[in-house]
Scaffold this motif. Structure first.
Motif, PDB file in Angstrom:
ATOM      1  N   ALA A 163      27.762  53.257  55.571  1.00 54.81           N
ATOM      2  CA  ALA A 163      28.007  51.823  55.682  1.00 54.81           C
ATOM      3  C   ALA A 163      28.862  51.302  54.535  1.00 54.81           C
ATOM      4  N   LEU A 164      28.655  51.847  53.343  1.00 56.11           N
ATOM      5  CA  LEU A 164      29.317  51.328  52.155  1.00 56.11           C
ATOM      6  C   LEU A 164      30.638  52.026  51.826  1.00 56.11           C
ATOM      7  N   LYS A 200      29.039  46.363  44.687  1.00 54.79           N
ATOM      8  CA  LYS A 200      28.362  47.347  45.523  1.00 54.79           C
ATOM      9  C   LYS A 200      26.888  47.026  45.683  1.00 54.79           C
ATOM     10  N   GLN A 201      26.297  46.446  44.682  1.00 53.94           N
ATOM     11  CA  GLN A 201      24.886  46.051  44.777  1.00 53.94           C
ATOM     12  C   GLN A 201      24.737  44.922  45.795  1.00 53.94           C
ATOM     13  N   ARG A 202      25.670  43.975  45.765  1.00 57.55           N
ATOM     14  CA  ARG A 202      25.632  42.880  46.733  1.00 57.55           C
ATOM     15  C   ARG A 202      25.946  43.382  48.137  1.00 57.55           C
ATOM     16  N   ALA A 203      26.848  44.352  48.231  1.00 54.24           N
ATOM     17  CA  ALA A 203      27.163  44.934  49.541  1.00 54.24           C
ATOM     18  C   ALA A 203      25.953  45.651  50.129  1.00 54.24           C
ATOM     19  N   LEU A 204      25.213  46.347  49.282  1.00 51.15           N
ATOM     20  CA  LEU A 204      23.991  47.024  49.739  1.00 51.15           C
ATOM     21  C   LEU A 204      22.997  46.003  50.283  1.00 51.15           C
ATOM     22  N   SER A 260      17.455  49.749  42.413  1.00 50.16           N
ATOM     23  CA  SER A 260      16.676  49.395  41.224  1.00 50.16           C
ATOM     24  C   SER A 260      17.107  48.033  40.692  1.00 50.16           C
ATOM     25  N   GLY A 261      18.410  47.795  40.688  1.00 52.39           N
ATOM     26  CA  GLY A 261      18.913  46.514  40.215  1.00 52.39           C
ATOM     27  C   GLY A 261      18.421  45.353  41.065  1.00 52.39           C
ATOM     28  N   LEU A 262      18.458  45.520  42.387  1.00 51.42           N
ATOM     29  CA  LEU A 262      17.989  44.460  43.282  1.00 51.42           C
ATOM     30  C   LEU A 262      16.498  44.215  43.122  1.00 51.42           C
TER      31      LEU A 262
END
Length: 267
Positions: free
Chosen positions: A32-33, A8-12, A51-53
């Motif tokens: 979108a997700l 999900k982080q990569r999808a964002l 935050s992770g990105l």
């Protein structure tokens, strides 16, 4: 290589990169997700992913390439600075290739479209899920194939029929129901003194669509087949450019395209 975290982080990240220079609100990101079937904690997941990105981009220093994830009143926006993104490079090359074709600079157009093709890597953001990504994946693939149809048309305009044959055989095998590639292959074969082979290719395709779909090939293929049987001399000199292709339209407007890791002429 920068590790971008969970799906999900990569999808964002993919969603934001598909909207270069545009702000995207949290509600837009949720749609979108997840679409309408989103979890109650969707906003928290987005905040966690952001935050992770940000953490990955900041802690990787130079590997981050000057990429920043910014927030304003309108939402999140990805600033890539002067970093290179294949997605944007493909768009520029393909648009320049189509523009060159429209100006009659066919050799330059073929070179640009070929360079764009070599950047292709298969389906957009393969393995990532989300309604927007599903739509974009289909759209970008269609745009890529449309560009590659133009590239093949231009090869025939240059008289490089034999060069086009392997390229078109690959395309027909990979996309058997995309009749424009088959039409171009049949014409390229005929112009390469392989008329019987062109008729065989048509017969195989006709049998296939009748068996699988219960219909005859499209009108353009049937018309070309009839002209091949007659050995129409105009087949050697007529333009291969389809009038509704980007290379022939006066009102053509380049649309966003996405490149994709090399697996063959068409990913």
């Amino acid at each position: 290589m920068l590790e971008l975290g969970p799906p999900k982080q990569r999808a964002l990240l993919a969603v934001l990169l598909l909207r270069p220079g545009l702000e995207t609100g949290v509600d837009q990101l949720i749609e979108a997700l997840w679409g309408e079937d989103y979890p109650a904690y969707a906003k928290n997941l987005i905040q966690k992913s952001v935050s992770g990105l940000r953490g990955l981009l900041s802690t990787n220093g130079s590997d981050g390439g000057g990429v920043f994830l910014e927030w304003s009143s309108g939402g999140y926006r990805m600033d890539i600075g002067d970093s290179e993104v294949d997605l944007y490079d493909y768009e520029q090359l393909a648009a320049a290739g189509i523009a060159a074709a429209r100006k009659g600079e066919i050799l330059q157009a073929v070179g640009l479209l070929e360079k764009a093709r070599t950047m292709s890597t298969g389906p957009l953001v393969e393995g990532l899920e989300g309604p927007m990504l599903d739509r974009e994946r289909l759209y970008r693939q269609e745009r890529f194939l449309a560009d590659m149809e133009v590239r093949a048309e231009l090869e025939l305009e240059l008289g490089r029929h034999r060069n086009a044959v392997p390229y078109l055989y690959y395309a027909v095998d990979k996309y058997p129901l995309r009749e424009r590639f088959l039409w171009l292959l049949m014409l390229a074969l005929y112009r390469s003194d392989r008329g019987n082979e062109a008729l065989t290719v048509y017969a195989v395709q006709r049998a296939r669509v009748i068996q699988e779909l219960g219909v005859e090939p499209g009108s353009a293929l049937r018309a070309l087949h009839a002209r091949l049987l007659l050995q129409d001399p105009q087949l050697m000199v007529m333009s291969a450019l389809r009038q509704d292709s980007g290379a022939a339209e006066d009102d053509f407007v380049p649309t966003p395209r996405l490149p994709l890791a090399r697996r063959g002429p068409f990913g």
